[in-house]
Design an enzyme around this catalytic site. Structure first.
Site, PDB file in Angstrom:
ATOM      1  N   LYS A 106      -5.596   2.112 -20.321  1.00 41.49           N
ATOM      2  CA  LYS A 106      -6.094   2.395 -21.863  1.00 41.49           C
ATOM      3  C   LYS A 106      -4.570   2.236 -22.518  1.00 41.49           C
ATOM      4  CE  LYS A 106      -9.579   4.209 -19.799  1.00 41.49           C
ATOM      5  NZ  LYS A 106     -10.804   3.234 -19.159  1.00 41.49           N
ATOM      6  N   TYR A 145     -13.646  14.046 -18.794  1.00 43.71           N
ATOM      7  CA  TYR A 145     -14.115  12.281 -18.601  1.00 43.71           C
ATOM      8  C   TYR A 145     -15.119  12.484 -17.553  1.00 43.71           C
ATOM      9  CZ  TYR A 145     -13.869   7.847 -16.726  1.00 43.71           C
ATOM     10  OH  TYR A 145     -14.319   6.448 -16.272  1.00 43.71           O
ATOM     11  N   ASP A 184      -4.716  15.440 -18.177  1.00 41.71           N
ATOM     12  CA  ASP A 184      -5.180  14.046 -18.094  1.00 41.71           C
ATOM     13  C   ASP A 184      -4.763  13.929 -19.709  1.00 41.71           C
ATOM     14  OD1 ASP A 184      -6.265  11.509 -18.965  1.00 41.71           O
ATOM     15  OD2 ASP A 184      -8.040  11.787 -17.747  1.00 41.71           O
ATOM     16  N   ARG A 241       0.775  -1.005   0.035  1.00 44.34           N
ATOM     17  CA  ARG A 241       0.080  -0.221   0.147  1.00 44.34           C
ATOM     18  C   ARG A 241       0.871   1.358   0.109  1.00 44.34           C
ATOM     19  NH1 ARG A 241      -1.346   2.983   3.911  1.00 44.34           N
ATOM     20  NH2 ARG A 241      -1.433   1.225   5.539  1.00 44.34           N
TER      21      ARG A 241
HETATM   22  N1  PLP Z   1      -9.317   9.462 -18.068  1.00 43.53           N
HETATM   23  C1  PLP Z   1     -10.123   9.363 -19.108  1.00 43.53           C
HETATM   24  C2  PLP Z   1      -9.602  10.428 -20.138  1.00 43.53           C
HETATM   25  C3  PLP Z   1     -10.687   8.304 -19.338  1.00 43.53           C
HETATM   26  O1  PLP Z   1     -11.255   7.840 -20.453  1.00 43.53           O
HETATM   27  C4  PLP Z   1     -10.844   7.289 -18.232  1.00 43.53           C
HETATM   28  C5  PLP Z   1     -11.435   6.210 -18.201  1.00 43.53           C
HETATM   29  O2  PLP Z   1     -12.045   5.880 -19.388  1.00 43.53           O
HETATM   30  C6  PLP Z   1     -10.311   7.578 -17.136  1.00 43.53           C
HETATM   31  C7  PLP Z   1      -9.404   9.013 -17.078  1.00 43.53           C
HETATM   32  C8  PLP Z   1     -10.336   6.850 -15.630  1.00 43.53           C
HETATM   33  O3  PLP Z   1      -9.518   5.680 -15.781  1.00 43.53           O
HETATM   34  P1  PLP Z   1      -9.963   4.181 -14.943  1.00 43.53           P
HETATM   35  O4  PLP Z   1     -11.134   3.789 -15.531  1.00 43.53           O
HETATM   36  O5  PLP Z   1      -8.484   3.673 -15.219  1.00 43.53           O
HETATM   37  O6  PLP Z   1     -10.096   4.711 -13.487  1.00 43.53           O
END
Ligand code: PLP
Length: 391
Positions: free
Chosen positions: A202, A105, A177, A51
């Site tokens: 991703k 997102y 992001d 952790r």
């Molecule tokens: N940021 C973006 C642009 C995303 O498309 C996603 C998920 O689809 C996330 C963050 C969140 O990621 P996670 O599903 O790994 O928590």
């Protein structure tokens, strides 16, 4: 180990891994041990424990991520959302204010709208393409500005250099992001962003088989964030660290292939009479095209489009596809197709959805690494099928 002169493809393979390898192992082995022997001195964060994000697998992966992203430091997290929420909670607290892009997102947007007010954090949404409007929203208590490199699902691109300039002028932490671009197409730390967030689920991992996240950036901010992450508990298991590192080894090969195929498919869709609009930064008509051409190594593997026949045609198109799988998420080796109104943006009121360009019939495609010729043929036959009423 790492060498700043190495190309990103070499860093993806070698950076972070101890050399000579542990017991001569070419690949850093999985240290599946929750705890490690401890001499009883040092600070809480120095105790080795999963952790606390400091097993040999965490250390190797964090060093690789920092080297690949051109950042001072990095930390691995249990998901993209763990990276995002921990980074935001590390940057703002009660009484602070923060600016967010209005193209976010869905999970991030829910966190911002539902959780930040409960914690006493105020925010404003900015239009990421209109930098002239941002300065008026900065208050004495504003601490940070947060954007996404390429927004989901309309692929809008903020004025990225203006975000960095605002951060410098007004002493704000700049956060981005970078999930959709991946470090192959854009490395925000290299143009001055302070914190770069990724869903490792991703492109970084790229095989749709784990959930993971990462934050890259300034060393002092990553130190703060590590302490908070250790308390909040969003740590990645060593086995998933190993898989993420393995996925990253092929990031360059995968993303460049996805860039190429996505551009070819976007051009194909743009030429078809059944398609009324295509969102892809590689097309000259896209509002972010000039910006992306100047700053990015490629336009990415994500695109979205709308069919003249609306929702019914979209349903017929999606059911006729043989290769892309109808599933959420993105960035993996399999091509995936979704209707954002029923997946990523389902939780948003319809009028808010439409305000960010998400109509009910919009189709989003995450291009995989299958043969471009097979994907082209499949999409062409599904477009033909979209014209045929069911019956
Ligand atoms: N940021 C973006 C642009 C995303 O498309 C996603 C998920 O689809 C996330 C963050 C969140 O990621 P996670 O599903 O790994 O928590």
């Amino acid at each position: 180990m790492s060498d700043a002169r190495w190309n990103i493809d070499t860093r993806l393979i070698h950076a972070g891994d101890p050399r000579p390898g542990i017991d001569g192992a070419v690949v850093t082995p999985i240290f599946q041990s929750a705890n490690f022997e401890h001499a009883g001195d040092g600070a809480y964060d120095d105790v080795r424990y999963i952790r606390l994000n400091n097993t040999p697998n965490h250390d190797a992966l964090a060093a690789k991520l920092a080297a690949v992203g051109g950042a001072e430091a990095a930390i691995v997290t249990a998901s993209g959302m763990a990276a995002i929420t921990t980074a935001i909670l590390s940057t703002v607290g009660a009484g602070d204010h923060i600016l967010f892009s209005r193209h976010l997102y869905g999970g991030t947007r829910s966190f911002v709208e539902d959780e930040l007010p409960r914690l006493g954090v105020a925010f404003d949404l900015i239009d990421p393409e209109k930098p002239d409007d941002w300065a008026a929203l900065v208050r004495p208590e504003t601490r940070a500005v947060y954007v996404e490199t390429i927004s989901n699902p309309t692929m809008r691109i903020p004025d990225l250099e203006a975000v960095v300039a605002l951060g410098r002028d007004r002493e704000l932490v700049t956060m981005i992001d970078n999930t959709f671009a991946s470090p192959i197409n854009f490395r925000p730390a290299e143009i001055g962003f302070d914190l770069v967030l990724h869903s490792g689920t991703k492109y970084l991992n790229g095989h749709s088989d784990i959930v993971a996240g990462a934050v890259l950036g300034r060393g002092d901010l990553i130190d703060d964030l590590r302490h908070r992450l250790n308390l909040l508990g969003g740590s990645l298991d060593p086995h998933a660290c190993f898989l993420l590192g393995r996925g990253m080894a092929t990031l360059g090969l995968r993303v460049r292939r996805q860039n190429e195929t996505a551009l070819a498919l976007a051009e194909l869709l743009d030429d078809r009479p059944e398609v009324t609009g295509v969102n892809y930064p590689g097309l000259p008509a896209h509002p972010g095209h000039a910006h992306a051409s100047r700053l990015f190594g490629g336009y990415g593997g994500m695109l979205s489009f709308e069919l003249a026949g609306g929702l019914d045609a979209a349903d017929r198109f999606m059911s006729a596809l043989h290769i892309p799988i109808s599933a959420p998420s993105l960035g993996g080796v399999h091509s995936l197709v979704t209707r954002p109104a029923t997946t990523s943006h389902a939780g948003m009121p319809p009028e808010d959805r439409r305000a960010v360009g998400v109509t009910d019939g919009l189709i989003r495609l995450s291009v995989g690494i299958e043969s471009a010729a097979d994907l082209t043929a499949d999409i062409e036959q599904a477009l033909d099928a979209s014209l045929r009423p069911a019956g």
